[in-house]
Design a protein around this motif. Sequence first.
Motif, PDB file in Angstrom:
ATOM      1  N   CYS A 145       4.267 -17.500  -1.464  1.00 29.30           N
ATOM      2  CA  CYS A 145       4.565 -16.233  -2.040  1.00 29.30           C
ATOM      3  C   CYS A 145       5.173 -15.242  -1.007  1.00 29.30           C
ATOM      4  O   CYS A 145       5.824 -14.516  -1.632  1.00 29.30           O
ATOM      5  N   GLN A 146       4.178 -15.340   0.122  1.00 32.92           N
ATOM      6  CA  GLN A 146       4.818 -14.075   0.964  1.00 32.92           C
ATOM      7  C   GLN A 146       6.310 -14.369   1.554  1.00 32.92           C
ATOM      8  O   GLN A 146       6.768 -13.332   2.168  1.00 32.92           O
ATOM      9  N   LEU A 147       6.761 -15.284   1.316  1.00 31.45           N
ATOM     10  CA  LEU A 147       7.808 -15.837   1.976  1.00 31.45           C
ATOM     11  C   LEU A 147       9.256 -14.927   1.618  1.00 31.45           C
ATOM     12  O   LEU A 147       9.948 -14.654   2.406  1.00 31.45           O
ATOM     13  N   TYR A 148       9.054 -14.501   0.411  1.00 29.55           N
ATOM     14  CA  TYR A 148      10.335 -13.705  -0.217  1.00 29.55           C
ATOM     15  C   TYR A 148      10.247 -12.315   0.577  1.00 29.55           C
ATOM     16  O   TYR A 148      11.127 -12.008   1.167  1.00 29.55           O
ATOM     17  N   PRO A 149       9.072 -11.589   0.324  1.00 35.46           N
ATOM     18  CA  PRO A 149       9.285 -10.425   1.102  1.00 35.46           C
ATOM     19  C   PRO A 149       8.975 -10.433   2.606  1.00 35.46           C
ATOM     20  O   PRO A 149       9.779  -9.422   3.458  1.00 35.46           O
ATOM     21  N   LEU A 150       8.909 -11.492   3.084  1.00 37.85           N
ATOM     22  CA  LEU A 150       8.978 -11.563   4.532  1.00 37.85           C
ATOM     23  C   LEU A 150      10.607 -11.777   5.066  1.00 37.85           C
ATOM     24  O   LEU A 150      11.048 -11.209   6.071  1.00 37.85           O
ATOM     25  N   MET A 151      11.130 -12.560   3.993  1.00 39.55           N
ATOM     26  CA  MET A 151      12.779 -12.704   4.406  1.00 39.55           C
ATOM     27  C   MET A 151      13.323 -11.260   4.045  1.00 39.55           C
ATOM     28  O   MET A 151      14.227 -11.045   4.823  1.00 39.55           O
ATOM     29  N   VAL A 152      13.109 -10.605   3.113  1.00 37.95           N
ATOM     30  CA  VAL A 152      13.609  -9.187   2.898  1.00 37.95           C
ATOM     31  C   VAL A 152      13.409  -8.129   4.079  1.00 37.95           C
ATOM     32  O   VAL A 152      14.339  -7.716   4.446  1.00 37.95           O
TER      33      VAL A 152
ATOM     34  N   MET B 294       1.874 -10.318  -2.000  1.00 37.06           N
ATOM     35  CA  MET B 294       2.582  -8.910  -1.333  1.00 37.06           C
ATOM     36  C   MET B 294       1.556  -7.946  -1.117  1.00 37.06           C
ATOM     37  O   MET B 294       1.616  -7.212   0.119  1.00 37.06           O
ATOM     38  N   ALA B 295       0.472  -7.785  -2.028  1.00 37.99           N
ATOM     39  CA  ALA B 295      -0.678  -6.965  -1.593  1.00 37.99           C
ATOM     40  C   ALA B 295      -1.431  -7.207  -0.415  1.00 37.99           C
ATOM     41  O   ALA B 295      -1.840  -6.277   0.441  1.00 37.99           O
ATOM     42  N   ARG B 296      -1.356  -8.406  -0.186  1.00 39.42           N
ATOM     43  CA  ARG B 296      -2.017  -8.833   1.124  1.00 39.42           C
ATOM     44  C   ARG B 296      -1.413  -8.934   2.584  1.00 39.42           C
ATOM     45  O   ARG B 296      -1.969  -8.993   3.577  1.00 39.42           O
ATOM     46  N   LEU B 297      -0.145  -8.740   2.067  1.00 33.58           N
ATOM     47  CA  LEU B 297       0.830  -8.879   3.430  1.00 33.58           C
ATOM     48  C   LEU B 297       0.605  -8.004   4.430  1.00 33.58           C
ATOM     49  O   LEU B 297       0.684  -8.238   5.661  1.00 33.58           O
ATOM     50  N   PHE B 298       0.613  -6.648   3.863  1.00 34.11           N
ATOM     51  CA  PHE B 298       0.661  -5.667   4.870  1.00 34.11           C
ATOM     52  C   PHE B 298      -0.906  -4.945   4.823  1.00 34.11           C
ATOM     53  O   PHE B 298      -1.030  -3.857   5.548  1.00 34.11           O
TER      54      PHE B 298
ATOM     55  N   SER C 219       0.953  -1.206   0.033  1.00 31.21           N
ATOM     56  CA  SER C 219       0.052   0.014  -0.119  1.00 31.21           C
ATOM     57  C   SER C 219       0.817   1.469   0.082  1.00 31.21           C
ATOM     58  O   SER C 219       0.416   2.418  -0.483  1.00 31.21           O
ATOM     59  N   GLY C 220       1.870   1.107   0.520  1.00 31.02           N
ATOM     60  CA  GLY C 220       3.120   2.264   0.450  1.00 31.02           C
ATOM     61  C   GLY C 220       3.574   2.774  -0.952  1.00 31.02           C
ATOM     62  O   GLY C 220       4.114   3.774  -1.087  1.00 31.02           O
ATOM     63  N   ASN C 221       3.312   1.815  -2.088  1.00 31.19           N
ATOM     64  CA  ASN C 221       3.722   1.875  -3.217  1.00 31.19           C
ATOM     65  C   ASN C 221       2.878   2.205  -4.298  1.00 31.19           C
ATOM     66  O   ASN C 221       2.920   2.052  -5.558  1.00 31.19           O
ATOM     67  N   PHE C 222       1.705   2.733  -3.830  1.00 37.55           N
ATOM     68  CA  PHE C 222       0.669   3.230  -4.708  1.00 37.55           C
ATOM     69  C   PHE C 222      -0.116   4.544  -4.215  1.00 37.55           C
ATOM     70  O   PHE C 222      -0.198   4.596  -3.058  1.00 37.55           O
TER      71      PHE C 222
ATOM     72  N   GLY D 176      -4.290  -2.679   3.377  1.00 38.20           N
ATOM     73  CA  GLY D 176      -4.290  -1.362   2.684  1.00 38.20           C
ATOM     74  C   GLY D 176      -5.148  -1.628   1.092  1.00 38.20           C
ATOM     75  O   GLY D 176      -5.242  -0.487   0.645  1.00 38.20           O
ATOM     76  N   PHE D 177      -5.452  -2.727   0.946  1.00 39.98           N
ATOM     77  CA  PHE D 177      -6.046  -3.172  -0.431  1.00 39.98           C
ATOM     78  C   PHE D 177      -7.561  -3.680  -0.218  1.00 39.98           C
ATOM     79  O   PHE D 177      -7.612  -4.583   0.427  1.00 39.98           O
ATOM     80  N   ASP D 178      -8.504  -3.022  -0.709  1.00 39.78           N
ATOM     81  CA  ASP D 178      -9.832  -3.092  -0.589  1.00 39.78           C
ATOM     82  C   ASP D 178     -10.150  -4.762  -1.104  1.00 39.78           C
ATOM     83  O   ASP D 178      -9.604  -5.214  -2.090  1.00 39.78           O
ATOM     84  N   THR D 179     -11.236  -5.443  -0.243  1.00 39.85           N
ATOM     85  CA  THR D 179     -11.515  -6.698  -0.821  1.00 39.85           C
ATOM     86  C   THR D 179     -12.051  -6.592  -2.482  1.00 39.85           C
ATOM     87  O   THR D 179     -11.669  -7.716  -3.011  1.00 39.85           O
ATOM     88  N   ARG D 180     -12.562  -5.345  -2.744  1.00 40.50           N
ATOM     89  CA  ARG D 180     -13.119  -5.552  -4.127  1.00 40.50           C
ATOM     90  C   ARG D 180     -11.720  -5.639  -5.012  1.00 40.50           C
ATOM     91  O   ARG D 180     -12.241  -6.205  -6.014  1.00 40.50           O
ATOM     92  N   PHE D 181     -10.781  -5.109  -4.709  1.00 37.67           N
ATOM     93  CA  PHE D 181      -9.453  -5.321  -5.629  1.00 37.67           C
ATOM     94  C   PHE D 181      -9.333  -6.850  -5.934  1.00 37.67           C
ATOM     95  O   PHE D 181      -8.984  -7.125  -7.050  1.00 37.67           O
ATOM     96  N   TYR D 182      -9.563  -7.742  -4.842  1.00 37.42           N
ATOM     97  CA  TYR D 182      -9.169  -9.029  -5.165  1.00 37.42           C
ATOM     98  C   TYR D 182     -10.272  -9.836  -6.060  1.00 37.42           C
ATOM     99  O   TYR D 182      -9.840 -10.730  -6.891  1.00 37.42           O
ATOM    100  N   TYR D 183     -11.542  -9.520  -5.585  1.00 35.09           N
ATOM    101  CA  TYR D 183     -12.694 -10.017  -6.479  1.00 35.09           C
ATOM    102  C   TYR D 183     -12.713  -9.334  -7.876  1.00 35.09           C
ATOM    103  O   TYR D 183     -12.799 -10.454  -8.697  1.00 35.09           O
TER     104      TYR D 183
END
Length: 292
Positions: free
Chosen positions: A265-272, A233-237, A204-207, A239-246
């Motif tokens: 898929c979230q493991l990579y950003p979690l490691m970062v 990644m969008a789900r991890l932190f 969410s910090g990058n849009f 900030g994205f409305d549920t409508r986005f995923y639907y």
Amino acid sequence: MIDEILQKQLSTALSEHLKVKIHINDAKSVHGGDINESFRIGTNEGYFFIKMNDAGKYPDMFKQEYAGLLELQAAKALQTPKPLAYGSVNGRAYLLQEFLTKGQAVADFWDDFAVSLAKQHRVTQPHYGYAGTNYVGSLKQYNTPYSSWPVFYAFNRLLPLIRMAYDQQLVDRQLVQQVERLCRQLPQIFPVEAPALLHGDLWSGNFMVGSNGRACVFDPAVYYGHREIDLAMARLFGGFDTRFYYAYQAAYPLQPGWQQRIGICQLYPLMVHFILFGGNYYNSMKEVLQSY
């Protein structure tokens, strides 16, 4: 602050790009993340945005970000700031780009955002990867091309980071072995898909909401990968409305089992984030790996 030498170089770069003489009148500091200084610069031709950091530590970071923004723009899907110039002066690297003005979200903002991302993800190339090493945060992101996503994800993403964490004595050998076991199972976990053009750091910090009321993305870590990475990644932190995923699922349905792949898929950003910031990211990593 922006010194006189850098100001002159920026004025020259802008003048060459815009084909008109540019004078920088002022520079206002704005938020630019953890490693960059960022400014809104006022000129006789309006406002521009500049990011700066240590050219010695990150010699090609802005060159790669410049290329990534061009790659996203070529997709003609999501709006991005136009990159104008990059370079270095007096030991400081800089990236000069369009200044984005915030607006009010239109009624179908999330639906439009999702459909645009789906359009971007349909842009493909023969191999997973990208032209050269770029960055995610301040960490190098390796993009050696592979025809297999599981191989790419293992050798360019998970294994380099867990070994870095081990070398820095942040994790024990047991966690390294869990990641290695997971990597051996990746071919059975991920369905085959064509490489998708990814933003690579879609949180969410990058849009932001652009002046036209639509989503505008920035600070990318571009490569061609599995599209579930961007969505996880969008789900991890948040900030994205549920409508986005639907709306994304309606526009470009994910393959069955995607829910079970979110954590992987979230493991990579979690490691970062664990390597950069420590803290509770360690427990989040262990939770993903507990079944492997």
